[in-house]
Design a protein around this motif. Structure first.
Motif: not given
Length: 160
Positions: A65-66, A70-71, A76-78, A101-103
């Motif tokens: 996951m890390d 990257n952020h 934390r959200s996931a 996208g990532p978010t």
């Protein structure tokens, strides 16, 4: 001297009142079931989440996951549903996510993970629902309209 030590012990040990934490049973699956699935969506991202009792490993598209997010905000959200019910180290999670996208992908993983956890442990549904993890965010990007430069933005007006 002994009296001073007793007084210090009485002062140093105040009665700490804490709310009792709900006791969670050990993570188990029904007979013959290897994984529990959950699907999450956000914007154009779709996440297919599999969970199984384990030691807390989270793998997204065959990466840690890390390494995938990257952020720290997205990481934390996931993993927020596992943190909310204090079972971070007792479930292994595998995710296939695509689109967006990532978010959007992190929020899709969050919803899919929460749905899988409610299937595995029905008594945590109330906790996850109260914290908003089981609510699908239906907001989408508004389409561009003809005669405009975007969804709402108009072309620059010229008097002359």
């Amino acid at each position: 001297m002994a009296e001073q030590q007793e007084q210090q012990q009485n002062v140093e040990a105040p009665a700490a009142e804490t709310a009792p934490q709900p006791v969670r049973a050990k993570a188990t699956l029904p007979e013959g079931v290897q994984f529990i699935w959950g699907t999450g969506r956000r914007k154009t991202a779709i996440a297919r989440v599999r969970i199984r009792p384990g030691n807390g490993k989270i793998s997204i598209n065959d990466r840690e996951m890390d390494q995938y997010f990257n952020h720290l905000k997205d990481q934390r959200s996931a993993s927020a549903p596992l943190d909310a019910i204090q079972l971070r180290g007792s479930w292994d999670v595998w995710v296939n996510v695509q689109g967006g996208g990532p978010t959007g992908q992190a929020d899709a993983v969050k919803l899919g993970l929460a749905r899988a956890l409610t299937r595995a442990i029905p008594e945590v549904e109330r906790d996850l629902r109260d914290r908003g993890f089981l609510t699908r965010d239906a907001r989408q990007v508004e389409r561009k309209k003809y005669g405009q430069s975007g969804a709402r933005r108009r072309f620059q007006f010229s008097k002359r």
